[in-house]
Design an enzyme around this catalytic site. Structure first.
Site, PDB file in Angstrom:
ATOM      1  N   SER A   1       0.865  -1.175   0.000  1.00  6.89           N
ATOM      2  CA  SER A   1       0.000   0.000   0.000  1.00  6.89           C
ATOM      3  C   SER A   1       0.902   1.225   0.000  1.00  6.89           C
ATOM      4  O   SER A   1       2.090   1.131   0.333  1.00  6.89           O
ATOM      5  CB  SER A   1      -0.937  -0.001   1.219  1.00  6.89           C
ATOM      6  OG  SER A   1      -0.205  -0.144   2.427  1.00  6.89           O
TER       7      SER A   1
ATOM      8  N   GLU B   1       1.304   5.657   0.656  1.00  2.00           N
ATOM      9  CA  GLU B   1       0.778   6.900   1.219  1.00  2.00           C
ATOM     10  C   GLU B   1       1.158   8.070   0.324  1.00  2.00           C
ATOM     11  O   GLU B   1       2.298   8.198  -0.116  1.00  2.00           O
ATOM     12  CB  GLU B   1       1.336   7.131   2.626  1.00  2.00           C
ATOM     13  CG  GLU B   1       0.819   8.438   3.248  1.00  2.00           C
ATOM     14  CD  GLU B   1       1.322   8.641   4.663  1.00  2.00           C
ATOM     15  OE1 GLU B   1       0.827   7.928   5.559  1.00  2.00           O
ATOM     16  OE2 GLU B   1       2.202   9.508   4.860  1.00  2.00           O
TER      17      GLU B   1
ATOM     18  N   ASP C   1      -1.629  15.869  15.069  1.00  2.00           N
ATOM     19  CA  ASP C   1      -0.639  16.678  15.765  1.00  2.00           C
ATOM     20  C   ASP C   1      -1.223  18.028  16.151  1.00  2.00           C
ATOM     21  O   ASP C   1      -2.252  18.455  15.615  1.00  2.00           O
ATOM     22  CB  ASP C   1       0.592  16.893  14.878  1.00  2.00           C
ATOM     23  CG  ASP C   1       1.295  15.593  14.544  1.00  2.00           C
ATOM     24  OD1 ASP C   1       1.318  14.704  15.419  1.00  2.00           O
ATOM     25  OD2 ASP C   1       1.823  15.473  13.421  1.00  2.00           O
TER      26      ASP C   1
ATOM     27  N   PHE D   1      13.666  14.391   9.605  1.00  2.00           N
ATOM     28  CA  PHE D   1      12.306  13.885   9.787  1.00  2.00           C
ATOM     29  C   PHE D   1      12.282  12.833  10.895  1.00  2.00           C
ATOM     30  O   PHE D   1      11.386  12.818  11.744  1.00  2.00           O
ATOM     31  CB  PHE D   1      11.809  13.303   8.463  1.00  2.00           C
ATOM     32  CG  PHE D   1      10.361  12.902   8.453  1.00  2.00           C
ATOM     33  CD1 PHE D   1       9.409  13.628   9.151  1.00  2.00           C
ATOM     34  CD2 PHE D   1       9.949  11.790   7.736  1.00  2.00           C
ATOM     35  CE1 PHE D   1       8.074  13.264   9.139  1.00  2.00           C
ATOM     36  CE2 PHE D   1       8.615  11.410   7.714  1.00  2.00           C
ATOM     37  CZ  PHE D   1       7.684  12.154   8.425  1.00  2.00           C
TER      38      PHE D   1
ATOM     39  N   HIS E   1       3.736  -0.988   3.816  1.00  2.00           N
ATOM     40  CA  HIS E   1       3.103   0.307   3.544  1.00  2.00           C
ATOM     41  C   HIS E   1       4.208   1.322   3.282  1.00  2.00           C
ATOM     42  O   HIS E   1       5.024   1.605   4.159  1.00  2.00           O
ATOM     43  CB  HIS E   1       2.253   0.732   4.737  1.00  2.00           C
ATOM     44  CG  HIS E   1       1.479   1.991   4.521  1.00  2.00           C
ATOM     45  ND1 HIS E   1       0.470   2.086   3.581  1.00  2.00           N
ATOM     46  CD2 HIS E   1       1.563   3.221   5.115  1.00  2.00           C
ATOM     47  CE1 HIS E   1      -0.048   3.310   3.618  1.00  2.00           C
ATOM     48  NE2 HIS E   1       0.611   4.009   4.530  1.00  2.00           N
TER      49      HIS E   1
END
Length: 287
Positions: free
Chosen positions: A7, A9, A101, A210, A258
């Site tokens: 999958s 994102e 967030d 990140f 993913h």
């Protein structure tokens, strides 16, 4: 080696150039037959409308099974559930339910006075409809607001008990990080699939920053490897490390991956190819 389900994102575009980039990313990865693709919110839910537009377009024009991110940030319960109803109306029946967030300028999440106070409350409300597959996030290393992994496992158990059917993890660099978390979840009675989140490294400096923001530990060997590779060898090393991570996960029993694509499909597609995932052009639908 068995071939995993995958999958992907995506994030919603903020301008015309990014719209073309999302479209090209979707067209490049759709032939790989993903189980679903997810579309994020920006920090603090700042791209809520853009997310809805991207989700609608990918569902309607690309024929992809889209899981829309949905958070509790800065919205009432009624407003949030209206978004859920709008998704159902355009044929979307998967949601990635998140607390979200803190909005920009805030140090921590504060629930809207008339909103959902947590992801568990959001999951319960969506599950009560009975027409959505609900996916959630999971943290193989402690969430920045969590005291330890045991607390994260306990919270994930609450989300699954509330109606979540699978979880995608935050990205990580070492397969053992995932395996330890998976085993802890199983010991806690969590039987929903825990899908490893894979971040192909598009640039080491940016990925490292990140990781620090997300609480993902950065191994010294990765710093050393990218320092030796230099700019010229960074792309080849990123591909090698990502394939190696995925192969070790698959060898350890993982059957789903993913990928966090950052709307840059080339490396993700190359890694999938190395794992034996064959493109099927007939899966691409452009309406």
């Amino acid at each position: 080696m068995s071939t995993p389900h995958v999958s992907f994102e995506f994030f919603p575009p903020r301008n015309l150039d990014q719209s073309f980039r999302l479209w090209e990313t979707a067209k490049a990865l759709a032939p790989l037959g993903p189980d679903f693709v997810s579309v994020t919110y920006g920090a603090g839910g700042t791209t809520r409308q853009l997310t809805h537009e991207a989700v609608s377009a990918l569902t309607t024009h690309c024929g992809l099974n889209v899981a829309a991110h949905l958070t509790c940030v800065d919205a009432t319960r009624d407003e949030t559930m209206k978004i859920v109803a709008d998704y159902a109306a355009v044929g979307v029946h998967e949601i990635v339910a998140l607390r979200g967030d803190a909005p920009q300028g805030h140090d921590k999440f504060t629930a809207h006075p008339d909103g959902f106070a947590s992801s568990v409350e959001l999951i319960e409300a969506i599950a009560a409809r009975g027409d959505f597959t609900i996916r959630v996030g999971a943290y193989p290393e402690p969430h920045p607001e969590s005291p330890d992994t045991a607390a994260d496992v306990a919270w994930l158990k609450r989300k699954v008990d509330a109606g979540a059917t699978s979880a995608m993890t935050q990205f990580f660099f070492a397969p053992d990080t995932y395996f330890r978390f998976r085993d802890a979840c199983a010991a806690a009675g969590i039987d929903a699939p825990i899908i490893p989140g894979i971040l192909p490294i598009q640039g080491w400096a940016g990925t490292r920053r990140f990781a620090e923001r997300c609480g993902t530990s950065v191994p010294q060997w990765a710093d050393d490897a990218f320092a030796r590779a230099g700019k010229e060898g960074e792309a080849a090393l990123a591909h090698e490390l990502c394939v190696d991570l995925c192969e070790k996960l698959i060898a350890g029993g993982v059957d789903r991956l993913h990928f966090y694509t950052l709307n840059k499909p080339e490396l993700t597609a190359a890694v999938c190819g190395a794992l034996g995932i064959v493109a099927q052009p007939e899966l691409v639908k452009v309406a």
